[in-house]
Design a protein around this motif. Structure first.
Motif, PDB file in Angstrom:
ATOM      1  N   SER A 119       0.839  -1.204   0.000  1.00  0.00           N
ATOM      2  CA  SER A 119       0.000   0.000   0.000  1.00  0.00           C
ATOM      3  C   SER A 119       0.870   1.248   0.000  1.00  0.00           C
ATOM      4  N   TYR A 147      -2.614  14.474   2.804  1.00  0.00           N
ATOM      5  CA  TYR A 147      -2.789  13.089   3.264  1.00  0.00           C
ATOM      6  C   TYR A 147      -1.671  12.238   2.685  1.00  0.00           C
ATOM      7  N   HIS A 148      -1.050  11.438   3.552  1.00  0.00           N
ATOM      8  CA  HIS A 148       0.040  10.564   3.104  1.00  0.00           C
ATOM      9  C   HIS A 148      -0.139   9.142   3.614  1.00  0.00           C
ATOM     10  N   GLY A 149      -1.372   8.747   3.931  1.00  0.00           N
ATOM     11  CA  GLY A 149      -1.586   7.415   4.470  1.00  0.00           C
ATOM     12  C   GLY A 149      -2.046   7.508   5.914  1.00  0.00           C
ATOM     13  N   ASN A 214      -4.984  15.708  -2.505  1.00  0.00           N
ATOM     14  CA  ASN A 214      -5.728  15.274  -1.324  1.00  0.00           C
ATOM     15  C   ASN A 214      -6.470  16.367  -0.578  1.00  0.00           C
ATOM     16  N   VAL A 244       1.986   8.979  -4.703  1.00  0.00           N
ATOM     17  CA  VAL A 244       0.992   7.898  -4.680  1.00  0.00           C
ATOM     18  C   VAL A 244      -0.192   8.243  -5.595  1.00  0.00           C
ATOM     19  N   ILE A 245      -0.594   9.500  -5.602  1.00  0.00           N
ATOM     20  CA  ILE A 245      -1.670   9.932  -6.503  1.00  0.00           C
ATOM     21  C   ILE A 245      -1.144  10.348  -7.865  1.00  0.00           C
TER      22      ILE A 245
HETATM   23  N1  PMP Z   1      -0.105   9.125  -0.105  1.00  0.00           N
HETATM   24  C1  PMP Z   1      -0.995   9.765  -0.867  1.00  0.00           C
HETATM   25  C2  PMP Z   1      -0.597  11.046  -1.538  1.00  0.00           C
HETATM   26  C3  PMP Z   1      -2.281   9.226  -1.035  1.00  0.00           C
HETATM   27  O1  PMP Z   1      -3.178   9.877  -1.782  1.00  0.00           O
HETATM   28  C4  PMP Z   1      -2.605   8.013  -0.402  1.00  0.00           C
HETATM   29  C5  PMP Z   1      -3.983   7.375  -0.556  1.00  0.00           C
HETATM   30  N2  PMP Z   1      -5.040   8.228  -0.794  1.00  0.00           N
HETATM   31  C6  PMP Z   1      -1.635   7.386   0.377  1.00  0.00           C
HETATM   32  C7  PMP Z   1      -0.391   7.961   0.494  1.00  0.00           C
HETATM   33  C8  PMP Z   1      -1.922   6.093   1.073  1.00  0.00           C
HETATM   34  O2  PMP Z   1      -2.030   5.063   0.143  1.00  0.00           O
HETATM   35  P1  PMP Z   1      -2.841   3.730   0.509  1.00  0.00           P
HETATM   36  O3  PMP Z   1      -4.290   4.099   0.590  1.00  0.00           O
HETATM   37  O4  PMP Z   1      -2.533   2.796  -0.636  1.00  0.00           O
HETATM   38  O5  PMP Z   1      -2.281   3.225   1.794  1.00  0.00           O
END
Ligand code: PMP
Length: 436
Positions: A119, A147-149, A214, A244-245
């Motif tokens: 993830s 948001y970073h998780g 986010n 991630v995005i």
């Molecule tokens: N970082 C960012 C920038 C995200 O947008 C997200 C999920 N929205 C995450 C990390 C976390 O990823 P995951 O949902 O796969 O754990």
């Protein structure tokens, strides 16, 4: 209600069994007036079909995890072929090697060495640990609303799901963890420079989405990332771009080369998995080789490098790089949608600020002339968005149920879907104007 009896029935059962009826708070309708969300039975292309047989043009696209739309036959074939060879090995296999080699090409220096996780959360969590180990420092600098998780440190001052529910941050985070995190305003280079000048020797890393995805879609102002990266380096801190995005969203690779700043570490996930769970982090060899088993920074995972995810990712990458018109086409559709929202809002006298890049679009219901940080997003009219969301849902258009989320056009969307969406927006803007 805005959904049918089948969805309501499942919703009533869900809230008696799952906490709040959901497995991810982002999926509930709490931020948009409540009630049952549509329960999905099937997905195909640009559409979701619920248990009552209602069809929705889907702009959630699994919160940005999908760019090719749902259930693409060639992608499904690749996963089925992998499935036939076994599900999970718990051992090394060829597909993880091939995917890492492909990323060395499409991600360049940021994947000299790479590690896959299950993830995005795990990827960011380890990248931060790696930065702390590499610098011998404790402080994580991040930006308000980003948001970073969902691990402790990054939920300090987080956005997305948490802000949708009006939470500044999660309960249960120890003071000691909070003391090691500093949250700064996005797009404010001066504040970041001052902070890094004054406390730079404590800072392990600056964690930032190079384009925010986010709290809506918010781009960095010219010079912001450059000044941030320069100040971080001067302080001896590492720069982590959380892509991630954004990775594979605006082209078949990371977005940072389009912005002209290079980080020290990159994190990715979502789109690469083609609908299966994935995450990963990478960087230059010298720093990445501080990770076990070469170095002392520990990270592992039962699901890491999952064969089905690797197969799906390889097939996804192949499609994203082979279909040369894909990104330009997403850009054209995204632009048509964004301009449509602006025009229709103006026709009904509803003040909006619309952001768009490629197939990513978001509309803020605000009287302010621009939205450049989390504060601007928070000052937008959540009630107007809720009215808009419900009106769109009733007309067969599914948006993410939060004013903080981005709408994604997928490669499966066409002009027909955009036209249908704009017709619904015309009615929905009328509803917003009437409710104002
Ligand atoms: N970082 C960012 C920038 C995200 O947008 C997200 C999920 N929205 C995450 C990390 C976390 O990823 P995951 O949902 O796969 O754990």
């Amino acid at each position: 209600g805005i959904v049918g009896p089948g969805s309501w029935s499942l919703h009533r059962r869900a809230i008696q069994a799952l906490v709040g009826g959901v497995n991810s708070p982002s999926r509930g309708l709490e931020a948009v007036g409540g009630g049952a969300p549509p329960y999905i039975a099937r997905a195909d292309g640009a559409y979701l079909f619920d248990v009552d047989g209602r069809a929705y043009v889907d702009y959630v696209q699994a919160f940005g995890a999908l760019i090719l739309g749902h259930a693409r036959p060639d992608l499904r074939e690749a996963v089925v072929r992998a499935l036939e060879r076994g599900v999970l090995f718990g051992a090394c296999h060829e597909m993880e090697v091939r995917l890492a080699e492909r990323l060395q090409v499409v991600m360049g220096a940021m994947c000299e060495r790479v590690r896959f996780t299950a993830s995005g959360t795990e990827a960011v969590m380890t990248a931060v640990r790696l930065a702390r180990a590499a610098t011998g420092r404790r402080l994580l600098v991040k930006f308000a609303g980003s948001y970073h998780g969902h691990f402790d440190a990054v939920l300090v001052g987080a956005g997305s799901g948490a802000s949708t529910l009006g939470l500044d941050e999660s309960a249960g985070i120890p003071d000691g963890v909070k003391a090691d995190v500093a949250t700064l305003p996005y797009n404010d280079a001066e504040t970041a420079e001052r902070f890094l000048r004054e406390r730079g020797d404590e800072v392990a890393c600056v964690l930032v989405e190079p384009i925010v995805g986010n709290f809506g879609l918010v781009e960095p102002e010219p010079g912001f990332l450059q000044r941030l990266a320069r100040a971080a380096r001067r302080a001896g801190a590492l720069v982590i771009f959380d892509e991630v995005i954004t990775a594979f969203r605006f082209g078949p690779g990371p977005v940072y080369p389009q912005l002209g700043v290079e980080p020290d570490l990159i994190t990715f996930g979502k789109i690469l998995g083609g609908g299966l769970p994935i995450g990963g982090y990478g960087g230059r060899r010298a720093i990445m080789e501080q990770v076990a088993p070469v170095g002392p920074v520990y990270q592992d995972g039962t699901w890491a490098g999952h064969p089905l995810s690797m197969a799906s990712a390889l097939a996804t990458l192949e499609i994203l790089t082979a279909e040369t018109d894909l990104y330009p086409r997403l850009g054209r559709l995204g632009q048509a949608l964004a301009q449509g929202v602006r025009d229709l809002a103006a026709r009904h006298g509803v003040p909006v600020v619309v952001h768009q890049r490629g197939g990513a679009v978001c509309a803020f219901f605000t009287r302010e002339p621009e939205v450049r940080d989390f504060g601007g997003v928070q000052r937008s009219d959540a009630r107007a968005f809720a009215t808009f969301f419900r009106s769109m849902l009733a007309r067969g258009i599914l948006l993410p149920p939060s004013p903080y989320e981005v709408w994604y056009v997928s490669a499966a969307h066409g002009e027909e879907e955009i036209d249908k969406t704009l017709q619904a927006i015309d009615r929905a803007m009328a509803d917003v104007a009437r409710a104002a």
